[in-house]
Design a protein around this motif. Structure first.
Motif, PDB file in Angstrom:
ATOM      1  N   ILE A 356       3.947 -32.852  25.087  1.00  0.00           N
ATOM      2  CA  ILE A 356       4.891 -33.327  24.080  1.00  0.00           C
ATOM      3  C   ILE A 356       5.092 -32.247  23.011  1.00  0.00           C
ATOM      4  O   ILE A 356       4.138 -31.823  22.358  1.00  0.00           O
ATOM      5  CB  ILE A 356       4.393 -34.629  23.416  1.00  0.00           C
ATOM      6  N   PRO A 357       6.337 -31.763  22.797  1.00  0.00           N
ATOM      7  CA  PRO A 357       6.581 -30.771  21.737  1.00  0.00           C
ATOM      8  C   PRO A 357       6.430 -31.418  20.361  1.00  0.00           C
ATOM      9  O   PRO A 357       6.844 -32.559  20.152  1.00  0.00           O
ATOM     10  CB  PRO A 357       8.021 -30.321  21.992  1.00  0.00           C
ATOM     11  N   LEU A 358       5.834 -30.695  19.441  1.00  0.00           N
ATOM     12  CA  LEU A 358       5.560 -31.227  18.106  1.00  0.00           C
ATOM     13  C   LEU A 358       6.733 -30.958  17.162  1.00  0.00           C
ATOM     14  O   LEU A 358       7.396 -29.917  17.245  1.00  0.00           O
ATOM     15  CB  LEU A 358       4.287 -30.593  17.548  1.00  0.00           C
ATOM     16  N   HIS A 359       6.954 -31.890  16.237  1.00  0.00           N
ATOM     17  CA  HIS A 359       8.023 -31.777  15.257  1.00  0.00           C
ATOM     18  C   HIS A 359       7.487 -32.101  13.859  1.00  0.00           C
ATOM     19  O   HIS A 359       6.431 -32.719  13.714  1.00  0.00           O
ATOM     20  CB  HIS A 359       9.180 -32.735  15.594  1.00  0.00           C
ATOM     21  N   PHE A 360       8.252 -31.695  12.862  1.00  0.00           N
ATOM     22  CA  PHE A 360       7.886 -32.020  11.480  1.00  0.00           C
ATOM     23  C   PHE A 360       7.756 -33.537  11.315  1.00  0.00           C
ATOM     24  O   PHE A 360       8.622 -34.290  11.750  1.00  0.00           O
ATOM     25  CB  PHE A 360       8.955 -31.481  10.520  1.00  0.00           C
ATOM     26  N   GLY A 361       6.672 -33.975  10.695  1.00  0.00           N
ATOM     27  CA  GLY A 361       6.443 -35.397  10.442  1.00  0.00           C
ATOM     28  C   GLY A 361       5.676 -36.100  11.527  1.00  0.00           C
ATOM     29  O   GLY A 361       5.264 -37.249  11.340  1.00  0.00           O
ATOM     30  N   ASP A 362       5.477 -35.442  12.689  1.00  0.00           N
ATOM     31  CA  ASP A 362       4.663 -36.068  13.739  1.00  0.00           C
ATOM     32  C   ASP A 362       3.232 -36.251  13.242  1.00  0.00           C
ATOM     33  O   ASP A 362       2.691 -35.398  12.533  1.00  0.00           O
ATOM     34  CB  ASP A 362       4.642 -35.203  14.999  1.00  0.00           C
ATOM     35  N   SER A 363       2.629 -37.370  13.625  1.00  0.00           N
ATOM     36  CA  SER A 363       1.230 -37.634  13.259  1.00  0.00           C
ATOM     37  C   SER A 363       0.339 -37.400  14.469  1.00  0.00           C
ATOM     38  O   SER A 363       0.646 -37.864  15.568  1.00  0.00           O
ATOM     39  CB  SER A 363       1.064 -39.079  12.779  1.00  0.00           C
ATOM     40  N   LEU A 364      -0.737 -36.674  14.251  1.00  0.00           N
ATOM     41  CA  LEU A 364      -1.714 -36.426  15.306  1.00  0.00           C
ATOM     42  C   LEU A 364      -3.010 -37.125  14.956  1.00  0.00           C
ATOM     43  O   LEU A 364      -3.502 -37.010  13.826  1.00  0.00           O
ATOM     44  CB  LEU A 364      -1.989 -34.925  15.458  1.00  0.00           C
ATOM     45  N   LEU A 365      -3.557 -37.862  15.912  1.00  0.00           N
ATOM     46  CA  LEU A 365      -4.873 -38.461  15.734  1.00  0.00           C
ATOM     47  C   LEU A 365      -5.883 -37.491  16.346  1.00  0.00           C
ATOM     48  O   LEU A 365      -5.864 -37.243  17.544  1.00  0.00           O
ATOM     49  CB  LEU A 365      -4.949 -39.829  16.419  1.00  0.00           C
ATOM     50  N   LEU A 366      -6.733 -36.919  15.504  1.00  0.00           N
ATOM     51  CA  LEU A 366      -7.641 -35.858  15.926  1.00  0.00           C
ATOM     52  C   LEU A 366      -9.084 -36.346  15.972  1.00  0.00           C
ATOM     53  O   LEU A 366      -9.479 -37.198  15.173  1.00  0.00           O
ATOM     54  CB  LEU A 366      -7.555 -34.671  14.959  1.00  0.00           C
ATOM     55  N   GLN A 367      -9.838 -35.755  16.881  1.00  0.00           N
ATOM     56  CA  GLN A 367     -11.269 -36.012  16.945  1.00  0.00           C
ATOM     57  C   GLN A 367     -11.990 -34.667  16.927  1.00  0.00           C
ATOM     58  O   GLN A 367     -11.625 -33.735  17.643  1.00  0.00           O
ATOM     59  CB  GLN A 367     -11.643 -36.770  18.220  1.00  0.00           C
ATOM     60  N   GLY A 368     -13.005 -34.588  16.095  1.00  0.00           N
ATOM     61  CA  GLY A 368     -13.776 -33.352  16.025  1.00  0.00           C
ATOM     62  C   GLY A 368     -14.980 -33.528  15.143  1.00  0.00           C
ATOM     63  O   GLY A 368     -15.205 -34.603  14.567  1.00  0.00           O
ATOM     64  N   SER A 369     -15.768 -32.473  15.025  1.00  0.00           N
ATOM     65  CA  SER A 369     -16.923 -32.535  14.149  1.00  0.00           C
ATOM     66  C   SER A 369     -16.442 -32.594  12.703  1.00  0.00           C
ATOM     67  O   SER A 369     -15.319 -32.179  12.386  1.00  0.00           O
ATOM     68  CB  SER A 369     -17.812 -31.307  14.352  1.00  0.00           C
ATOM     69  N   SER A 370     -17.291 -33.085  11.832  1.00  0.00           N
ATOM     70  CA  SER A 370     -16.909 -33.176  10.422  1.00  0.00           C
ATOM     71  C   SER A 370     -16.599 -31.790   9.863  1.00  0.00           C
ATOM     72  O   SER A 370     -15.707 -31.626   9.025  1.00  0.00           O
ATOM     73  CB  SER A 370     -18.036 -33.839   9.619  1.00  0.00           C
TER      74      SER A 370
END
Length: 591
Positions: A356-370
């Motif tokens: 999926i190409p990203l655009h301004f305003g898109d929300s990403l749900l991220l997982q990672g270390s603190s």
């Protein structure tokens, strides 16, 4: 002179409670300081509220309740029951009364209402009903359910502790179940038949959806070999209705299935493209034993050693990521975080997240270390970044949590252990067995209730020492002493309900219970009937939104007015008054 000053402190405390200018726990601590300064209590008596058996037991019960909730048991119970609801109006009302009320007999009723609140709103929305028709019944059912057992309400535990402090026997686990069950059944029947007709349609489903249904993300979920979805169609499993998520596509190897989506049988290793809120996606994954993108990376060495958190990031207007896909960016290696889901405004994608190409305003749900998430805070590619607080249930511990609650109830019911010892034992077991961790245990204790109790219990000691309790009892006996004990019991219940309607149930119980004991001893009758009337009165005040914590909890979401509580609560309280007056003398005779 001293007694006048003490009465002034008591009245000042009550006025502050009623005005609601300060939090209840702060008012209680201010009263405690005043009692200490004017030497109505000793320093040892001032801290006795913290070591009181009621305070400790109630604190332990918060942890026990949290154990059941964190294992997902209450949530799964709500989901399973919601699947079975056929009749929208009476079916949902019956679900609220039986399930929410029944669970409240064994765990904190405020926690029950907090868990079921978004569930009821969701089911109401799906069936085109106004949630305001059901939220007051949810609160009332939890209150009535809590009156069945000793551990169903903090008020029950408190009055039992007051009885013990006055040399009387503590209440047993199911001692007042006959009266409590009668109240629950009669009140539940009234709610089922009349509450829907009486309550207004004030809360629109659209408004409440904004509050309780967050952004809808697109994510990928894999069907595991142990999933109950295998061999079933989406239509058969009622996935959309049960979990409020949408399956957009099934990816089976190189094949993409979306034309006959709902009638296609699910197979092992199918990849599901799912859209829904974060919370609902988690519920769907856990409920159907599926593997999310996050589950696939949780075992990686780079995440094992650190706390794994979720965060929401929004693509900035000048971001260098615009126009590129997650795969092209090599997001995970570049930012040490994993993209779990994407929300793209106004566009419905039927493709894998990485494409999926990203655009301004898109929300990403991220997982990672603190640490990795912290490193993204100042990255100019993202407009904002904030941690997503999300409940992750330990479903594999659910049966263990039930067993621990059952042990607590059994030990207390058979009088093998005092309720305080049994509750502490159960709370420790919840932590030791991993049903809840120590941080969650502390976080789930309602410290406002603990400090409220700790601050007000010394007030009861001061009133007792000063002779004001005995004086109040004597003056009441001058007015009512010639009347039968049944009439006095009835008056105590009414007075307690009315006082609880403007104060907290805790404050009312601490003030009124010692007066009831003193009146009974002066009359030469068994104090237990009076205590039971006071306990039920403080636990079942239904005529205002401030009479009980659960009433306050549903007030704003339901867009209620004070009159709404009176319309449903007054008939219920009259019914409860008649039941209490008739049954208490039968089960606890005066002589």
């Amino acid at each position: 002179m001293d007694n006048i000053l003490l009465i002034g402190i008591l009245l000042g405390t009550l006025i502050l409670f009623i005005s609601d200018r300060l939090s209840a726990d702060l008012v209680a601590l201010l009263a405690l300081v005043a009692l200490l300064l004017f030497k109505f209590i000793t320093p040892e008596e001032a801290v006795s509220g913290f070591s009181n058996s009621a305070t400790i037991t109630i604190g332990a019960m918060f942890i026990l309740s949290a154990g059941l909730i964190h294992t997902g048991l209450v949530d799964q119970l709500a989901v399973l029951a919601a699947e079975k609801i056929k009749n929208a109006q009476y079916g949902l009302m019956l679900f609220i009364i039986v399930i929410a009320g029944g669970v409240s007999a064994f765990i904190n009723n405020t926690a029950v209402v907090a868990v079921f609140l978004p569930v009821i709103i969701k089911i109401s929305r799906e069936r085109g009903l106004s949630p305001s028709k059901f939220l007051i019944p949810l609160s009332f059912a939890a209150i009535l359910g809590g009156s069945v057992t000793l551990i169903g309400s903090s008020t029950n535990i408190l009055v039992s502790a007051i009885a013990k402090d006055h040399g009387l026997a503590e209440f047993k686990m199911f001692e007042f179940a006959p009266v409590g069950m009668t109240l629950f059944v009669a009140g539940g029947l009234f709610l089922w038949l009349f509450a829907y007709r009486i309550l207004p349609e004030r809360a629109s489903t659209g408004e409440l959806t904004k509050s309780y249904n967050m952004k809808r993300y697109l994510t990928e979920i894999t069907v595991t070999e142990s999933s109950p979805l295998i061999g079933k169609t989406l239509m058969e499993k009622k996935i959309a209705e049960t979990y409020d998520v949408n399956i957009l596509e099934i990816i089976r190897g190189e094949e993409k299935i979306w034309r006959k989506l709902r009638s296609t049988a699910i197979e092992k290793d199918d990849l599901l493209l799912v859209r829904g809120s974060v919370q609902n996606i988690v519920k769907f994954t856990a409920g159907e034993n599926l593997q999310s993108l996050g589950d696939a990376v949780l075992g990686d060495e780079d995440l094992q050693a650190e706390d794994v958190i979720l965060a929401e990031a929004v693509i900035a207007p000048n971001s260098t990521l615009i126009g590129y896909t997650v795969k092209e960016i090599n997001f995970r290696q570049r930012f040490s975080a994993f993209v779990l889901a994407v929300q793209s405004h106004g566009t419905t994608f039927r493709d894998k997240i990485g494409r999926i190409p990203l655009h301004f305003g898109d929300s990403l749900l991220l997982q990672g270390s603190s640490k990795a998430i912290q490193n993204l805070q100042n990255n100019q590619d993202f407009l904002m970044l904030e941690e997503v607080k999300l409940e992750k249930y330990r479903t594999n511990k659910a049966l263990l949590a039930i067993g621990i609650i059952a042990l607590v109830v059994l030990f207390s019911a058979l009088e093998l252990l005092p309720i305080m010892v049994a509750a502490i034992f159960g709370a420790v077991l919840m932590v030791v067995t991993g049903c809840i961790n120590i941080k969650e245990a502390y976080a789930n204790i309602d410290w406002m209730v603990i400090f409220l109790l700790a601050g007000l219990i010394p007030m009861g000691i001061a009133l007792q020492k000063s002779g004001l309790v005995r004086s109040a009892a004597d003056n009441l006996l001058i007015l009512f002493g010639d009347l039968s004990p049944v009439f006095i019991l009835s008056a105590l219940y009414i007075g307690t309900v009315l006082l609880t309607s403007i104060l907290s149930n805790t404050a009312t119980a601490i003030v009124v219970a010692p007066i009831g004991i003193s009146m009974a001893l002066s009359l030469g009758v068994n104090p237990k009937p009076f205590l039971m009337a006071i306990m039920f009165g403080a636990s079942t005040s239904l005529i205002t939104p401030i009479g009980y914590q659960t009433n306050t909890l549903v007030y704003s979401p339901g867009r209620y007015k004070f009159i709404d509580y009176l319309k449903v609560g007054l008939p219920l309280n009259i019914m409860a008054w008649l039941i209490v007056t008739l049954l208490i003398p039968i089960f606890w005779p005066f002589h």
